[in-house]
Design a protein around this motif. Structure first.
Motif, mmCIF file in Angstrom:
data_model
loop_
_atom_site.group_PDB
_atom_site.id
_atom_site.type_symbol
_atom_site.label_atom_id
_atom_site.label_comp_id
_atom_site.label_asym_id
_atom_site.label_seq_id
_atom_site.Cartn_x
_atom_site.Cartn_y
_atom_site.Cartn_z
ATOM 1 N N UNK A 237 6.420 -3.076 -7.576
ATOM 2 C CA UNK A 237 5.231 -2.246 -7.807
ATOM 3 C C UNK A 237 5.556 -1.072 -8.725
ATOM 4 N N UNK A 238 6.721 -0.475 -8.506
ATOM 5 C CA UNK A 238 7.126 0.652 -9.350
ATOM 6 C C UNK A 238 7.404 0.195 -10.782
ATOM 7 N N UNK A 239 7.988 -0.980 -10.953
ATOM 8 C CA UNK A 239 8.217 -1.526 -12.299
ATOM 9 C C UNK A 239 6.875 -1.727 -13.003
ATOM 10 N N UNK A 240 5.913 -2.298 -12.310
ATOM 11 C CA UNK A 240 4.575 -2.477 -12.891
ATOM 12 C C UNK A 240 3.966 -1.132 -13.282
ATOM 13 N N UNK B 191 3.066 -0.064 -17.143
ATOM 14 C CA UNK B 191 1.702 0.277 -17.560
ATOM 15 C C UNK B 191 1.625 1.694 -18.117
ATOM 16 N N UNK B 192 2.316 2.620 -17.486
ATOM 17 C CA UNK B 192 2.314 4.002 -17.966
ATOM 18 C C UNK B 192 2.953 4.086 -19.354
ATOM 19 N N UNK B 193 4.065 3.388 -19.540
ATOM 20 C CA UNK B 193 4.736 3.385 -20.835
ATOM 21 C C UNK B 193 3.863 2.798 -21.933
ATOM 22 N N UNK C 40 14.338 -11.100 -15.772
ATOM 23 C CA UNK C 40 13.830 -10.896 -14.422
ATOM 24 C C UNK C 40 12.683 -9.889 -14.436
ATOM 25 N N UNK C 41 12.809 -8.847 -15.236
ATOM 26 C CA UNK C 41 11.735 -7.853 -15.343
ATOM 27 C C UNK C 41 10.478 -8.513 -15.892
ATOM 28 N N UNK C 42 10.619 -9.366 -16.904
ATOM 29 C CA UNK C 42 9.448 -10.072 -17.431
ATOM 30 C C UNK C 42 8.803 -10.930 -16.342
ATOM 31 N N UNK C 43 9.623 -11.610 -15.523
ATOM 32 C CA UNK C 43 9.076 -12.420 -14.424
ATOM 33 C C UNK C 43 8.321 -11.545 -13.424
ATOM 34 N N UNK C 44 8.866 -10.385 -13.118
ATOM 35 C CA UNK C 44 8.184 -9.446 -12.212
ATOM 36 C C UNK C 44 6.842 -9.029 -12.802
ATOM 37 N N UNK C 45 6.842 -8.735 -14.089
ATOM 38 C CA UNK C 45 5.612 -8.268 -14.741
ATOM 39 C C UNK C 45 4.547 -9.353 -14.824
ATOM 40 N N UNK C 46 4.961 -10.609 -14.788
ATOM 41 C CA UNK C 46 3.993 -11.706 -14.826
ATOM 42 C C UNK C 46 3.354 -11.972 -13.470
ATOM 43 N N UNK C 47 3.959 -11.443 -12.399
ATOM 44 C CA UNK C 47 3.425 -11.655 -11.058
ATOM 45 C C UNK C 47 2.286 -10.677 -10.786
#
Length: 142
Positions: free
Chosen positions: A91-94, A98-100, A124-131
């Motif tokens: 959630x924090x990565x998302x 988005x803020x960036x 892995x970050x890209x995979x997280x962002x796709x969820x």
């Protein structure tokens, strides 16, 4: 982050602790003691005072005192809460991504920074962002 965002992933005893001392302190407790059984001492003897002091080193004296006053004398297994911790991280990565983007930073730059900050690969970050980050309401299906 709000407890409600991961509440369903937390065991009951961790929810109770989070309600008592707040999610940030609960996460700190889980980070340090997760996967172990902790004897919440009452502080009536030297060993109990040492345990309370150790808890104070983790949570701060005030929070340790509050937790000890509620759980003193009990042995409690503190789960690692891996699923909830991962969910909060995601959630924090998302949120940071988005803020960036709103600030005009490129997606590739953001992913590289998030990967380094979270000790993850950029893939892995890209995979997280796709969820999707919010669970769809499935009650409408029935």
């Amino acid at each position: 982050m709000k407890l409600e965002q991961v509440r369903e992933l937390l065991p009951v005893q961790v929810r109770d602790i989070a309600d008592l001392i707040g999610l940030p302190d609960t996460l700190r407790l889980v980070e340090h003691l997760g996967g172990t059984t902790w004897d919440f001492a009452k502080g009536r003897n030297r060993n109990g005072q040492i345990r309370i002091a150790a808890l104070g080193d983790i949570l701060g004296e005030e929070t340790a005192a509050r937790l000890t006053s509620h759980l003193g004398g009990e042995k409690l297994y503190i789960p690692k809460c891996d699923a909830a911790v991962r969910r909060l991280r995601d959630l924090e990565i998302h949120r940071q991504f988005e803020q960036g983007l709103r600030e005009g930073v490129s997606a590739n730059t953001l992913v590289a920074e998030l990967a380094r900050a979270n000790r993850l690969s950029d893939r892995w970050v890209w995979l997280i962002l796709k969820q999707p980050m919010s669970a769809p309401d499935q009650t409408a299906l029935f």
